[in-house]
Design a protein around this motif. Structure first.
Motif, mmCIF file in Angstrom:
data_model
loop_
_atom_site.group_PDB
_atom_site.id
_atom_site.type_symbol
_atom_site.label_atom_id
_atom_site.label_comp_id
_atom_site.label_asym_id
_atom_site.label_seq_id
_atom_site.Cartn_x
_atom_site.Cartn_y
_atom_site.Cartn_z
ATOM 1 N N THR A 23 66.283 21.231 16.302
ATOM 2 C CA THR A 23 66.211 21.069 17.750
ATOM 3 C C THR A 23 67.395 20.222 18.219
ATOM 4 O O THR A 23 68.080 19.586 17.409
ATOM 5 C CB THR A 23 64.896 20.379 18.180
ATOM 6 O OG1 THR A 23 64.845 19.059 17.599
ATOM 7 C CG2 THR A 23 63.684 21.177 17.750
ATOM 8 N N GLN A 24 67.604 20.215 19.514
ATOM 9 C CA GLN A 24 68.680 19.417 20.107
ATOM 10 C C GLN A 24 68.204 18.879 21.449
ATOM 11 O O GLN A 24 67.731 19.633 22.297
ATOM 12 C CB GLN A 24 69.914 20.292 20.319
ATOM 13 C CG GLN A 24 71.025 19.622 21.111
ATOM 14 C CD GLN A 24 72.217 20.538 21.310
ATOM 15 O OE1 GLN A 24 73.143 20.540 20.514
ATOM 16 N NE2 GLN A 24 72.184 21.345 22.367
ATOM 17 N N ASP A 25 68.303 17.560 21.629
ATOM 18 C CA ASP A 25 67.939 16.939 22.901
ATOM 19 C C ASP A 25 69.049 17.191 23.907
ATOM 20 O O ASP A 25 70.151 16.645 23.786
ATOM 21 C CB ASP A 25 67.720 15.435 22.720
ATOM 22 C CG ASP A 25 66.480 15.124 21.910
ATOM 23 O OD1 ASP A 25 65.560 15.943 21.908
ATOM 24 O OD2 ASP A 25 66.458 14.045 21.271
ATOM 25 N N LEU A 26 68.738 18.020 24.888
ATOM 26 C CA LEU A 26 69.713 18.315 25.930
ATOM 27 C C LEU A 26 69.786 17.178 26.942
ATOM 28 O O LEU A 26 70.841 16.881 27.498
ATOM 29 C CB LEU A 26 69.315 19.619 26.629
ATOM 30 C CG LEU A 26 70.326 20.284 27.543
ATOM 31 C CD1 LEU A 26 71.551 20.723 26.758
ATOM 32 C CD2 LEU A 26 69.690 21.478 28.243
ATOM 33 N N PHE A 27 68.642 16.536 27.140
ATOM 34 C CA PHE A 27 68.520 15.479 28.140
ATOM 35 C C PHE A 27 67.474 14.509 27.628
ATOM 36 O O PHE A 27 66.446 14.921 27.090
ATOM 37 C CB PHE A 27 68.075 16.098 29.473
ATOM 38 C CG PHE A 27 68.460 15.317 30.689
ATOM 39 C CD1 PHE A 27 69.760 15.354 31.164
ATOM 40 C CD2 PHE A 27 67.536 14.560 31.378
ATOM 41 C CE1 PHE A 27 70.132 14.652 32.306
ATOM 42 C CE2 PHE A 27 67.889 13.854 32.517
ATOM 43 C CZ PHE A 27 69.195 13.906 32.980
ATOM 44 N N LYS A 28 67.712 13.203 27.789
ATOM 45 C CA LYS A 28 66.812 12.229 27.193
ATOM 46 C C LYS A 28 66.724 10.974 28.051
ATOM 47 O O LYS A 28 67.695 10.585 28.700
ATOM 48 C CB LYS A 28 67.307 11.865 25.783
ATOM 49 C CG LYS A 28 66.350 11.017 24.963
ATOM 50 C CD LYS A 28 66.879 10.828 23.551
ATOM 51 C CE LYS A 28 65.914 10.007 22.707
ATOM 52 N NZ LYS A 28 66.412 9.812 21.317
ATOM 53 N N TYR A 29 65.545 10.354 28.043
ATOM 54 C CA TYR A 29 65.325 9.086 28.745
ATOM 55 C C TYR A 29 65.389 7.960 27.736
ATOM 56 O O TYR A 29 64.658 7.955 26.737
ATOM 57 C CB TYR A 29 63.967 9.100 29.446
ATOM 58 C CG TYR A 29 63.666 7.837 30.219
ATOM 59 C CD1 TYR A 29 64.268 7.595 31.449
ATOM 60 C CD2 TYR A 29 62.771 6.891 29.724
ATOM 61 C CE1 TYR A 29 63.987 6.442 32.169
ATOM 62 C CE2 TYR A 29 62.483 5.736 30.441
ATOM 63 C CZ TYR A 29 63.101 5.523 31.658
ATOM 64 O OH TYR A 29 62.827 4.388 32.377
ATOM 65 N N GLU A 30 66.261 7.005 27.990
ATOM 66 C CA GLU A 30 66.425 5.867 27.099
ATOM 67 C C GLU A 30 65.881 4.615 27.768
ATOM 68 O O GLU A 30 66.303 4.250 28.872
ATOM 69 C CB GLU A 30 67.906 5.662 26.758
ATOM 70 C CG GLU A 30 68.526 6.825 26.005
ATOM 71 C CD GLU A 30 70.007 6.606 25.743
ATOM 72 O OE1 GLU A 30 70.600 5.727 26.414
ATOM 73 O OE2 GLU A 30 70.560 7.309 24.889
ATOM 74 N N ILE A 31 64.944 3.948 27.122
ATOM 75 C CA ILE A 31 64.385 2.700 27.652
ATOM 76 C C ILE A 31 65.362 1.568 27.354
ATOM 77 O O ILE A 31 65.808 1.394 26.213
ATOM 78 C CB ILE A 31 63.009 2.411 27.024
ATOM 79 C CG1 ILE A 31 62.004 3.492 27.439
ATOM 80 C CG2 ILE A 31 62.505 1.035 27.434
ATOM 81 C CD1 ILE A 31 60.631 3.333 26.819
ATOM 82 N N THR A 32 65.692 0.811 28.384
ATOM 83 C CA THR A 32 66.658 -0.278 28.232
ATOM 84 C C THR A 32 66.026 -1.662 28.285
ATOM 85 O O THR A 32 66.675 -2.651 27.942
ATOM 86 C CB THR A 32 67.748 -0.188 29.327
ATOM 87 O OG1 THR A 32 67.119 -0.233 30.624
ATOM 88 C CG2 THR A 32 68.520 1.119 29.193
ATOM 89 N N GLY A 33 64.794 -1.773 28.722
ATOM 90 C CA GLY A 33 64.162 -3.087 28.783
ATOM 91 C C GLY A 33 63.007 -3.108 29.761
ATOM 92 O O GLY A 33 62.378 -2.090 30.034
ATOM 93 N N GLU A 34 62.745 -4.286 30.296
ATOM 94 C CA GLU A 34 61.640 -4.480 31.227
ATOM 95 C C GLU A 34 62.082 -5.428 32.331
ATOM 96 O O GLU A 34 62.698 -6.469 32.065
ATOM 97 C CB GLU A 34 60.413 -5.043 30.500
ATOM 98 C CG GLU A 34 59.203 -5.275 31.394
ATOM 99 C CD GLU A 34 57.996 -5.766 30.610
ATOM 100 O OE1 GLU A 34 57.233 -6.575 31.175
ATOM 101 O OE2 GLU A 34 57.835 -5.344 29.451
ATOM 102 N N GLY A 35 61.814 -5.066 33.574
ATOM 103 C CA GLY A 35 62.201 -5.897 34.695
ATOM 104 C C GLY A 35 61.265 -7.077 34.886
ATOM 105 O O GLY A 35 60.210 -7.181 34.243
ATOM 106 N N GLU A 36 61.628 -7.960 35.824
ATOM 107 C CA GLU A 36 60.809 -9.144 36.091
ATOM 108 C C GLU A 36 59.447 -8.771 36.666
ATOM 109 O O GLU A 36 58.489 -9.534 36.547
ATOM 110 C CB GLU A 36 61.551 -10.070 37.058
ATOM 111 C CG GLU A 36 62.826 -10.667 36.472
ATOM 112 C CD GLU A 36 63.515 -11.592 37.455
ATOM 113 O OE1 GLU A 36 63.023 -11.712 38.599
ATOM 114 O OE2 GLU A 36 64.538 -12.200 37.086
ATOM 115 N N ASP A 37 59.363 -7.597 37.309
ATOM 116 C CA ASP A 37 58.100 -7.147 37.885
ATOM 117 C C ASP A 37 57.218 -6.437 36.874
ATOM 118 O O ASP A 37 56.159 -5.913 37.224
ATOM 119 C CB ASP A 37 58.366 -6.219 39.080
ATOM 120 C CG ASP A 37 59.229 -5.012 38.688
ATOM 121 O OD1 ASP A 37 59.679 -4.946 37.517
ATOM 122 O OD2 ASP A 37 59.434 -4.144 39.551
ATOM 123 N N GLY A 38 57.635 -6.409 35.609
ATOM 124 C CA GLY A 38 56.846 -5.759 34.577
ATOM 125 C C GLY A 38 57.097 -4.281 34.450
ATOM 126 O O GLY A 38 56.481 -3.609 33.606
#
Length: 486
Positions: free
Chosen positions: A424-439
């Protein structure tokens, strides 16, 4: 009598169609629940329960309800237009209150009449919640515990039923609208409301603490990919890729966990289907909201009280092949029908779609293989995988993050086989970068920049190659970096 301080949701004429008269069952002096206004946040779990004033309110309602039953034939009223029926019930109830000289405040009288109208013409204590468009789920765990989901968060309301019998009465009314039943002999039932909202009921003896009712509500305004972009579920470039996938007739599987938005995403993607295509949908409870003019909607049927007459999802999918469909859409693949759907995808029904429960694209492929094997298909694993590779073009993964937000995390192509392994090949992906101050979870969508996708030839055939190239370039960080450097 002490005046109630909690307002009641007020029904508006024409809000929802009234249930069929033949299924109306009048509860015995059911209480008027402390409902919430259409835009009011329900009280938290620790909210105080009703006191003596509320008990007195219930007793007064029992008097009025009993007199109403004696004065008018409720089944006849329920057969009339909802607006006219509500006006008639209000008028008669008002006369009864005046004749009995009941000591009611204006607010109590309005709440009492409103509750009676909801019981006769609607779904009783659930009506104020059903009228709210900001609620996505209603979860009833017995007569006294009703929870809702708002903006991804689960909250306990102070709405309640009079008893478990009253709750079961409402459940019977809901499922009877689609010709189904729920009782001790058939304690599990899937159904739908008139607006397409999904309903699941589990009754005694399986539900130990009283009937359990779960309603997945649909918004009155049908969502589109543009809405998902506004919610932050995907970028505009990602939405454009999904539009192209639907337009060029890629066979698509939408994967996700419970409550991740699979059906909503499927509805959104079907908007890219041309208006002149013949579409056949197969569902356990018809909830898809396709906008095309040439749509045939099929729904499974449970066995009757004698255990006969069941029509399974596999029966529907098999029959689809005899109906000259151009696309077949399966609301949820969960069993042996997976094999028939793959066969349909591989025999000229390009652009077919379906959803299944899985937490990643790779897991979705494993689940499909398992469903086919367990379904009684005696084929070697490699043969099943080869069929999957030749049938499925794209897997779209929907996920619900721990902050309650729903995002599209993967658009993954199924490319081929390397040995016995599907590539398979990921054409498009969501990468989590962290968490904001609002949770809130922070992250970004990006293309993987691997060049032309596997369905490029389809895009060329449908003259969509320019749109596809632009969407991929606009979301490729390497292309954006080169443009900044220039």
């Amino acid at each position: 009598m002490k005046e109630q301080t909690v307002p009641f949701g007020r029904a508006q004429p024409g809000d929802r169609p009234a249930p069929v008269a033949a299924t109306v069952a009048v509860p015995q002096a059911d209480p008027a629940p402390r409902a919430v206004e259409p835009r009011q946040t329900p009280q938290p779990k620790g909210a105080a329960k009703a006191g003596d004033g509320r008990s007195e309110f219930f007793k007064v309602k029992a008097q009025v309800f009993g007199a109403l039953v004696d004065a008018v034939e409720l089944s006849r009223i329920a057969q009339t237009d909802r607006q006219e029926a509500a006006v008639e019930i209000r008028a008669i109830a008002t006369e009864i209150i005046e004749e009995k000289k009941l000591p009611l405040s204006v607010a109590d009288q309005e709440a009492l009449i409103e509750s009676i109208v909801d019981d006769v013409l609607g779904y009783g204590p659930l009506e104020p919640l059903l009228r709210r468009d900001d609620i996505s789920d209603i979860m009833v765990n017995g007569a006294d515990d009703i929870f809702i989901e708002v903006e991804g968060k689960t909250l306990k309301t102070d709405v309640s039923f009079q008893s478990n019998e009253h709750l079961l009465n409402i459940c019977q009314r809901i499922v009877s609208q689609v010709g189904r039943r729920v009782d001790e002999s058939s304690p599990i039932c899937d159904a739908r409301l008139a607006d397409g909202s999904r309903v699941n009921v589990i009754a005694s003896p399986l539900a130990v603490d009283g009937p359990t009712l779960t309603i997945r509500k649909f918004k009155k305004d049908k969502l589109t990919l543009e809405h998902l972009v506004g919610f932050g579920s995907i970028t505009e470039e990602g939405a454009e890729i999904l539009r192209i996938i639907g337009r060029v007739r890629c066979n698509t599987v939408i994967s996700g966990g419970t409550g991740s938005g699979k059906t909503t995403l499927l509805n959104c993607m079907t908007r890219s289907i041309d208006a002149d295509e013949r579409i056949v949908t197969c569902e356990d409870a018809a909830e898809l909201q396709l906008q095309q003019p040439h749509v045939v909607r099929l729904e499974t049927r449970p066995a009757n009280i004698e255990g006969k007459g069941e029509i399974t999802m596999r029966d529907l999918v098999k029959n689809c092949l005899r109906m000259r469909p151009e696309r077949i859409i399966v609301g949820e693949v969960r069993g042996a029908e997976a094999f028939d759907l793959l066969q349909a995808m591989n025999t000229g029904h390009d652009g077919s779609m379906g959803t299944l429960h899985a937490n990643s694209p790779r897991e979705a492929l494993s689940r499909l293989e398992s469903m086919i094997s367990v379904g009684g298909v005696s084929l070697p694993p490699r043969t099943i995988r080869e069929m999957m590779v030749s049938s499925i073009d794209v897997i779209v993964q929907a996920s619900r993050l721990r902050d309650g937000r729903r995002v599209i995390t993967h658009i993954t192509e199924v490319l081929g086989m390397e040995g016995d392994v599907i590539t398979t090949q990921d054409l498009f992906k969501y990468e989590i970068t962290g968490e904001g101050e609002d949770g809130k979870i922070t992250g970004r969508h990006r293309a993987n920049g691997s060049g032309r996708p596997g369905f490029w030839d389809r895009a060329v055939y449908y003259n969509e190659q320019a749109r596809l190239t632009k969407a991929l370039d606009d979301s490729d960080p390497r292309v954006m970096r080169r443009e900044l450097d220039a």
